[in-house]
Design a protein around this motif. Structure first.
Motif, PDB file in Angstrom:
ATOM      1  N   ASP A  64       5.399  42.716  40.368  1.00  0.00           N
ATOM      2  CA  ASP A  64       6.116  42.485  39.012  1.00  0.00           C
ATOM      3  C   ASP A  64       5.692  41.412  38.203  1.00  0.00           C
ATOM      4  O   ASP A  64       5.082  41.434  37.150  1.00  0.00           O
ATOM      5  CB  ASP A  64       7.749  42.392  38.975  1.00  0.00           C
ATOM      6  CG  ASP A  64       8.396  43.514  39.503  1.00  0.00           C
ATOM      7  OD1 ASP A  64       7.905  44.675  39.408  1.00  0.00           O
ATOM      8  OD2 ASP A  64       9.539  43.452  39.829  1.00  0.00           O
ATOM      9  N   ARG A  65       5.435  40.131  38.969  1.00  0.00           N
ATOM     10  CA  ARG A  65       5.079  38.819  38.260  1.00  0.00           C
ATOM     11  C   ARG A  65       3.402  38.976  38.169  1.00  0.00           C
ATOM     12  O   ARG A  65       3.009  38.576  37.104  1.00  0.00           O
ATOM     13  CB  ARG A  65       5.108  37.736  39.389  1.00  0.00           C
ATOM     14  CG  ARG A  65       6.548  37.408  39.889  1.00  0.00           C
ATOM     15  CD  ARG A  65       7.056  36.572  38.663  1.00  0.00           C
ATOM     16  NE  ARG A  65       8.493  36.468  39.393  1.00  0.00           N
ATOM     17  CZ  ARG A  65       9.286  35.484  38.671  1.00  0.00           C
ATOM     18  NH1 ARG A  65       8.759  34.727  37.711  1.00  0.00           N
ATOM     19  NH2 ARG A  65      10.583  35.414  39.040  1.00  0.00           N
TER      20      ARG A  65
ATOM     21  N   LYS B 253      -2.503  38.807  32.723  1.00  0.00           N
ATOM     22  CA  LYS B 253      -4.064  39.201  32.043  1.00  0.00           C
ATOM     23  C   LYS B 253      -4.859  38.346  31.775  1.00  0.00           C
ATOM     24  O   LYS B 253      -4.717  37.130  31.917  1.00  0.00           O
ATOM     25  CB  LYS B 253      -3.727  39.751  30.539  1.00  0.00           C
ATOM     26  CG  LYS B 253      -2.540  40.778  30.498  1.00  0.00           C
ATOM     27  CD  LYS B 253      -2.667  42.268  29.999  1.00  0.00           C
ATOM     28  CE  LYS B 253      -1.800  43.084  30.071  1.00  0.00           C
ATOM     29  NZ  LYS B 253      -0.970  43.497  31.017  1.00  0.00           N
ATOM     30  N   ARG B 254      -6.333  38.709  32.039  1.00  0.00           N
ATOM     31  CA  ARG B 254      -7.216  37.830  31.898  1.00  0.00           C
ATOM     32  C   ARG B 254      -7.113  37.085  30.714  1.00  0.00           C
ATOM     33  O   ARG B 254      -6.945  37.559  29.552  1.00  0.00           O
ATOM     34  CB  ARG B 254      -8.498  38.776  31.824  1.00  0.00           C
ATOM     35  CG  ARG B 254      -9.862  37.828  31.978  1.00  0.00           C
ATOM     36  CD  ARG B 254     -11.167  38.597  31.853  1.00  0.00           C
ATOM     37  NE  ARG B 254     -12.017  37.781  31.669  1.00  0.00           N
ATOM     38  CZ  ARG B 254     -13.319  37.693  32.281  1.00  0.00           C
ATOM     39  NH1 ARG B 254     -13.489  38.444  33.459  1.00  0.00           N
ATOM     40  NH2 ARG B 254     -14.380  36.819  32.166  1.00  0.00           N
ATOM     41  N   GLY B 255      -7.641  35.821  30.685  1.00  0.00           N
ATOM     42  CA  GLY B 255      -7.534  34.884  29.631  1.00  0.00           C
ATOM     43  C   GLY B 255      -6.128  34.083  29.441  1.00  0.00           C
ATOM     44  O   GLY B 255      -6.030  33.200  28.389  1.00  0.00           O
ATOM     45  N   ASP B 256      -4.980  34.767  30.141  1.00  0.00           N
ATOM     46  CA  ASP B 256      -3.705  33.859  29.905  1.00  0.00           C
ATOM     47  C   ASP B 256      -3.845  32.573  30.341  1.00  0.00           C
ATOM     48  O   ASP B 256      -4.543  32.366  31.407  1.00  0.00           O
ATOM     49  CB  ASP B 256      -2.626  34.677  30.750  1.00  0.00           C
ATOM     50  CG  ASP B 256      -2.281  36.208  29.955  1.00  0.00           C
ATOM     51  OD1 ASP B 256      -2.707  36.204  28.684  1.00  0.00           O
ATOM     52  OD2 ASP B 256      -1.521  37.078  30.496  1.00  0.00           O
TER      53      ASP B 256
ATOM     54  N   ARG C  42      -6.996  28.972  32.788  1.00  0.00           N
ATOM     55  CA  ARG C  42      -7.078  30.266  32.169  1.00  0.00           C
ATOM     56  C   ARG C  42      -7.259  31.272  33.313  1.00  0.00           C
ATOM     57  O   ARG C  42      -8.160  30.917  34.209  1.00  0.00           O
ATOM     58  CB  ARG C  42      -7.987  30.323  31.046  1.00  0.00           C
ATOM     59  CG  ARG C  42      -7.868  29.486  30.007  1.00  0.00           C
ATOM     60  CD  ARG C  42      -6.974  30.219  29.128  1.00  0.00           C
ATOM     61  NE  ARG C  42      -7.074  29.506  27.725  1.00  0.00           N
ATOM     62  CZ  ARG C  42      -5.684  29.531  27.199  1.00  0.00           C
ATOM     63  NH1 ARG C  42      -4.912  30.475  27.417  1.00  0.00           N
ATOM     64  NH2 ARG C  42      -5.418  28.558  26.155  1.00  0.00           N
ATOM     65  N   LEU C  43      -6.722  32.415  33.094  1.00  0.00           N
ATOM     66  CA  LEU C  43      -6.693  33.290  34.388  1.00  0.00           C
ATOM     67  C   LEU C  43      -8.151  34.087  34.005  1.00  0.00           C
ATOM     68  O   LEU C  43      -8.466  34.741  33.148  1.00  0.00           O
ATOM     69  CB  LEU C  43      -5.868  34.261  34.307  1.00  0.00           C
ATOM     70  CG  LEU C  43      -4.380  34.140  34.745  1.00  0.00           C
ATOM     71  CD1 LEU C  43      -3.398  35.008  34.559  1.00  0.00           C
ATOM     72  CD2 LEU C  43      -4.388  33.623  36.017  1.00  0.00           C
ATOM     73  N   GLU C  44      -8.948  34.137  35.080  1.00  0.00           N
ATOM     74  CA  GLU C  44     -10.471  34.660  34.984  1.00  0.00           C
ATOM     75  C   GLU C  44     -10.169  36.081  35.709  1.00  0.00           C
ATOM     76  O   GLU C  44     -10.922  36.930  35.313  1.00  0.00           O
ATOM     77  CB  GLU C  44     -11.231  33.748  35.843  1.00  0.00           C
ATOM     78  CG  GLU C  44     -11.792  32.537  35.239  1.00  0.00           C
ATOM     79  CD  GLU C  44     -12.408  32.635  34.018  1.00  0.00           C
ATOM     80  OE1 GLU C  44     -13.191  33.369  34.033  1.00  0.00           O
ATOM     81  OE2 GLU C  44     -12.095  31.786  33.279  1.00  0.00           O
ATOM     82  N   GLU C  45      -9.520  36.447  36.954  1.00  0.00           N
ATOM     83  CA  GLU C  45      -9.302  37.516  37.420  1.00  0.00           C
ATOM     84  C   GLU C  45      -8.217  37.829  38.170  1.00  0.00           C
ATOM     85  O   GLU C  45      -7.664  36.740  38.841  1.00  0.00           O
ATOM     86  CB  GLU C  45     -10.498  37.898  38.443  1.00  0.00           C
ATOM     87  CG  GLU C  45     -10.613  38.744  39.241  1.00  0.00           C
ATOM     88  CD  GLU C  45     -11.791  38.918  40.090  1.00  0.00           C
ATOM     89  OE1 GLU C  45     -11.868  39.776  41.169  1.00  0.00           O
ATOM     90  OE2 GLU C  45     -12.876  38.302  39.860  1.00  0.00           O
TER      91      GLU C  45
ATOM     92  N   LYS D 273      -7.877  34.219  40.254  1.00  0.00           N
ATOM     93  CA  LYS D 273      -8.813  33.478  39.900  1.00  0.00           C
ATOM     94  C   LYS D 273      -8.509  32.597  38.679  1.00  0.00           C
ATOM     95  O   LYS D 273      -8.150  33.100  37.672  1.00  0.00           O
ATOM     96  CB  LYS D 273     -10.497  33.822  39.708  1.00  0.00           C
ATOM     97  CG  LYS D 273     -10.964  34.558  41.235  1.00  0.00           C
ATOM     98  CD  LYS D 273     -12.137  34.727  40.834  1.00  0.00           C
ATOM     99  CE  LYS D 273     -13.046  35.550  42.078  1.00  0.00           C
ATOM    100  NZ  LYS D 273     -14.405  35.766  41.950  1.00  0.00           N
ATOM    101  N   ILE D 274      -8.409  31.155  38.941  1.00  0.00           N
ATOM    102  CA  ILE D 274      -8.000  30.148  37.517  1.00  0.00           C
ATOM    103  C   ILE D 274      -9.185  29.316  37.352  1.00  0.00           C
ATOM    104  O   ILE D 274      -9.540  28.766  38.279  1.00  0.00           O
ATOM    105  CB  ILE D 274      -6.724  29.583  37.762  1.00  0.00           C
ATOM    106  CG1 ILE D 274      -5.729  30.591  38.227  1.00  0.00           C
ATOM    107  CG2 ILE D 274      -6.292  29.011  36.648  1.00  0.00           C
ATOM    108  CD1 ILE D 274      -4.317  29.892  38.631  1.00  0.00           C
TER     109      ILE D 274
END
Length: 101
Positions: free
Chosen positions: A27-28, A33-36, A55-58, A73-74
């Motif tokens: 759920d989490r 999403k990428r970029g969040d 920022r989330l990369e993957e 990945k951050i």
């Protein structure tokens, strides 16, 4: 892990053994999403705590034969060690108090 610096890619990967726990993580992870923007807290083997923002990369999640897992990945944009904060607090407490006679 020795240090996390701005611009580093922090990779978190986990294998979830309990299917009930997987539903919580799924759920989490599903809303990421990428970029969040993502907050993180890493505890090293030595007990050092590193907090930061990135920022989330993957974001990956998988299931296979009752095995569940995810990888995130951050890209680190801000980082702070909690031991730095402890050292500053100790420094404040070490100042001698003024004694009036």
């Amino acid at each position: 892990m020795t240090d996390v610096l701005i611009g580093d890619i922090l990779v978190v990967q986990a294998l979830i053994l309990n299917p009930l726990d997987w539903h919580h993580f799924y759920d989490r992870i599903s809303i990421m999403k990428r970029g969040d923007k993502a907050n993180f807290l890493v505890v090293t083997k030595e007990g050092e705590r590193l907090t930061g923002i990135g920022r989330l990369e993957e974001v990956e999640k998988w299931t296979s034969r009752l095995r569940y897992g995810f990888k995130i990945k951050i890209n680190v944009s801000k980082q702070k060690s909690l031991s730095d904060r402890r050292q500053k607090i100790q420094h404040v407490w070490e100042k001698p108090a003024a004694i009036m006679i």
